[in-house]
Motif scaffolding. Sequence first.
Motif, short mmCIF file in Angstrom:
data_model
loop_
_atom_site.label_atom_id
_atom_site.label_comp_id
_atom_site.label_asym_id
_atom_site.label_seq_id
_atom_site.Cartn_x
_atom_site.Cartn_y
_atom_site.Cartn_z
N THR A 153 0.83 -1.20 0.00
CA THR A 153 0.00 0.00 0.00
C THR A 153 0.87 1.26 0.00
O THR A 153 0.58 2.24 0.67
CB THR A 153 -0.96 0.00 1.21
N GLY A 154 1.96 1.23 -0.77
CA GLY A 154 2.87 2.36 -0.79
C GLY A 154 2.24 3.61 -1.37
O GLY A 154 2.52 4.72 -0.92
N GLY A 155 1.38 3.45 -2.39
CA GLY A 155 0.73 4.61 -2.97
C GLY A 155 -0.14 5.33 -1.96
O GLY A 155 -0.09 6.56 -1.83
N GLY A 156 -0.95 4.59 -1.23
CA GLY A 156 -1.82 5.19 -0.23
C GLY A 156 -1.05 5.84 0.90
O GLY A 156 -1.36 6.96 1.33
N ALA A 157 -0.02 5.14 1.40
CA ALA A 157 0.76 5.69 2.51
C ALA A 157 1.52 6.95 2.09
O ALA A 157 1.60 7.92 2.85
CB ALA A 157 1.73 4.63 3.03
N ALA A 158 2.09 6.92 0.88
CA ALA A 158 2.83 8.09 0.40
C ALA A 158 1.90 9.28 0.18
O ALA A 158 2.26 10.43 0.47
CB ALA A 158 3.57 7.74 -0.89
N ALA A 159 0.70 9.01 -0.32
CA ALA A 159 -0.27 10.09 -0.55
C ALA A 159 -0.68 10.76 0.76
O ALA A 159 -0.82 11.97 0.83
CB ALA A 159 -1.51 9.54 -1.27
N VAL A 160 -0.85 9.96 1.80
CA VAL A 160 -1.21 10.51 3.11
C VAL A 160 -0.04 11.31 3.68
O VAL A 160 -0.20 12.45 4.14
CB VAL A 160 -1.64 9.40 4.08
N ALA A 161 1.16 10.74 3.63
CA ALA A 161 2.33 11.42 4.19
C ALA A 161 2.66 12.70 3.44
O ALA A 161 3.13 13.68 4.04
CB ALA A 161 3.53 10.48 4.17
N ALA A 162 2.38 12.72 2.14
CA ALA A 162 2.68 13.90 1.32
C ALA A 162 1.59 14.96 1.39
O ALA A 162 1.74 16.03 0.80
CB ALA A 162 2.90 13.49 -0.13
N GLY A 163 0.50 14.69 2.10
CA GLY A 163 -0.56 15.68 2.26
C GLY A 163 -1.57 15.70 1.13
O GLY A 163 -2.36 16.64 1.03
N MET A 164 -1.58 14.69 0.27
CA MET A 164 -2.53 14.65 -0.84
C MET A 164 -3.95 14.35 -0.34
O MET A 164 -4.91 14.99 -0.77
CB MET A 164 -2.10 13.61 -1.87
N VAL A 165 -4.06 13.37 0.51
CA VAL A 165 -5.32 13.02 1.17
C VAL A 165 -5.02 12.71 2.63
O VAL A 165 -3.89 12.32 2.95
CB VAL A 165 -6.02 11.81 0.50
N PRO A 166 -5.98 12.85 3.53
CA PRO A 166 -5.70 12.58 4.94
C PRO A 166 -5.76 11.11 5.32
O PRO A 166 -5.26 10.71 6.37
CB PRO A 166 -6.78 13.37 5.67
N MET A 167 -6.39 10.29 4.48
CA MET A 167 -6.39 8.85 4.70
C MET A 167 -6.64 8.15 3.37
O MET A 167 -7.15 8.74 2.43
CB MET A 167 -7.39 8.40 5.77
N ALA A 168 -6.23 6.86 3.31
CA ALA A 168 -6.35 6.11 2.07
C ALA A 168 -6.52 4.63 2.38
O ALA A 168 -6.03 4.13 3.39
CB ALA A 168 -5.11 6.32 1.19
N HIS A 169 -7.20 3.94 1.48
CA HIS A 169 -7.42 2.50 1.61
C HIS A 169 -6.10 1.74 1.63
O HIS A 169 -5.14 2.09 0.96
CB HIS A 169 -8.28 2.04 0.43
N GLY A 170 -6.06 0.67 2.43
CA GLY A 170 -4.92 -0.23 2.45
C GLY A 170 -5.37 -1.67 2.62
O GLY A 170 -6.47 -1.93 3.13
N SER A 171 -4.55 -2.59 2.17
CA SER A 171 -4.80 -4.01 2.42
C SER A 171 -3.49 -4.65 2.86
O SER A 171 -2.41 -4.13 2.59
CB SER A 171 -5.36 -4.70 1.17
N ASP A 172 -3.58 -5.80 3.53
CA ASP A 172 -2.42 -6.33 4.23
C ASP A 172 -2.49 -7.85 4.30
O ASP A 172 -3.35 -8.41 4.97
CB ASP A 172 -2.39 -5.74 5.65
N ILE A 173 -1.58 -8.54 3.57
CA ILE A 173 -1.51 -9.99 3.63
C ILE A 173 -0.22 -10.48 4.30
O ILE A 173 -0.12 -11.61 4.72
CB ILE A 173 -1.67 -10.62 2.23
#
Length: 482
Positions: A153-173
Motif C-alpha cells: 500500500t505504498g501509494g496510499g501511505a505516500a499520498a497521506v504522508a505527502a498531504g494529498m489526502v488525509p487517509m487512504a485504503h490499504g490491504s495487508d496480507i
Amino acid sequence: MKISEYTAYDATGLTELVAKREVTPTELARCAAEAIAARNPKVNAVVELYADRIEKLDETTLGNGPFRGVPFLIKDIGGHLDGRRIEFGSRLCAGLTTTDGDTHVGRLFKAAGLNIIGRSNAPEYSMSGTTENALYGNTSTPWREGYSAGGSTGGGAAAVAAGMVPMAHGSDIAGSIRIPAALCGGVGLKPSRGRVSIGPKIDEGGWGLAANFAQTKSIRDTAALLDCMAVPQPGDPFVIPKPAESYASLIRQEPPKLKIGWSTKPLNDRPVDPEIAAAVERTAKLLASLGHEVEEDHPDYDGEDAAQRMLDVWFFDFPKRIDSYAAQTGRKPGPGTLEPVTLAIYEYAKTISTPQFLTAHGALNTMRRKLGPYFQRHDLWLSPTTAAVAEPWGRYNLGRTDLSPQAYMAHIFRQIQFCFPHNVMGTPAISLPVAMHSSGLPIGVQLGARPAEEHLLLQVAAVLERECGWGEKVVPMAVRAV
C-alpha cells in the motif's frame, strides 16, 4: 481553502469544518486534486483521479458517516468499486473494469462519508514490500525521492504522508499496511481477522491471511474509521467480539495497566538496524515509565520457514486468477504482460499440488499455535515494524531477474520479518511513527495484541501519539513544504 490549510488537518478535522459549513466537500476535493497535482509528479502515489468525484461531485451522493466529504483514495487492488478501473498494477490488466458491484469494503468506505476521488499505486498484484511496477512506475516515500514507499500500500501511505489526502485504503496480507506506514512515517493498522468484511466476492482473502483497512496520520482517524468498517455483513464466515464502547470513545480513556513484551531479536537471518532496535527499546522504557509491566521476551517463530510456507499458500490458486484476468483482457501471461518475478511465481504456482498446499497451510497453523502463548504471557507485543528504514528503489521490486520464487520470498521476508506473524495469527497490529533515523528517514514501531483487542492497541497508540508528537514532523516532499 488554501492547500497549506487543507494539509494541516487530519480527516476528523476536515469533517468538522464540513459540519460547520466552513468548507464544502467539493472544495476539499479540489484541494486534494491540487495537492496531488503539486506533488504526485515526484512521489507517484496516485494513478487515476475520478473527475466525477471532484469538479463534478454531486454532494448528495456522499454517505452521512463521520467522514462526510473527506477525500480518499482506493488501492489498485481488489475491485472494490463497481464501474471503476482495477488494474492490479499489472500490464496484463491494463484497462480492466469492475462490473460485479461494490465489495463490502467499498460500500462501507462510502457509508463512512468518504469521497473516493481516485486510485493509489500498488505493486503488481500487491506481491511486494515496495510499490514499484512496470505499468505506472515507482512510488517514493515523501521523505526522499527514489527511496521505497514500502508496499504493497505504498501509494496510499505516500499520498497521506505527502498531504494529498488525509487517509487512504490499504490491504495487508504480510504487512502491506504496516510496511508503508513505517517507511512513510504514517499510522497503519491491520485489524483482526474477521474484523472488516472481505466479502461478498470471496470469504477469506489470502486463505485468511489478508485484511483491509486504511493508512492514516492520526489515531483518532484510525479509531473513528474502524467504527465505520467493523460492521459484520450478511454471510460473513466469522463475526468477532467488539467492545461495548466505540473505538473513538475508548481512545479518549487511558489504557489499563498492561503486560507488554518487547523484542528486537531477528526472526530470520537479517539483523535489525541498530537505530530501529534502539527506538523499540526507548518505546518500551517509555511504556514502563507510564506504569505498564514491560519485559524483553522473544516469540517462538521461524521466519525463514514462514517465507517458504507463505509461497505455497498465497499462490496456490494464482494461475487460475491470472488466467481469468487474461481471458477478460484478451492478453496472454508472459514477459510483455507480467513482471519477471510475477511470471516466475505464476509458472511455479502451476506446480503446487493440493497436498503441498495443505502441508504449507498446516505448517502456518503450527506456527500460530507456537506464537499463541506469547499472548498468554503478555497483552501486547512491541517490536520493529521493518528491519530497515526505506531503501533505494530496485531492492525488492518484481522486475528482478536474479531471484527464484523461493529466493525472492525469502528476500522480502527479511525486511518484513516482524509483520507476517500477525497475519499468521490473525492478530491486530499497528505501525506507529515514533522515531526518526539519523539518515532522515522515519522509523516505524509495531504493537500487536490478541485477536479482537484493537481497542488496547489504539489506547496505547493514542498515548504514544501524545508523548512522541509525530504529527509535528515536517515531511520534505509534503505539499505544505511547497
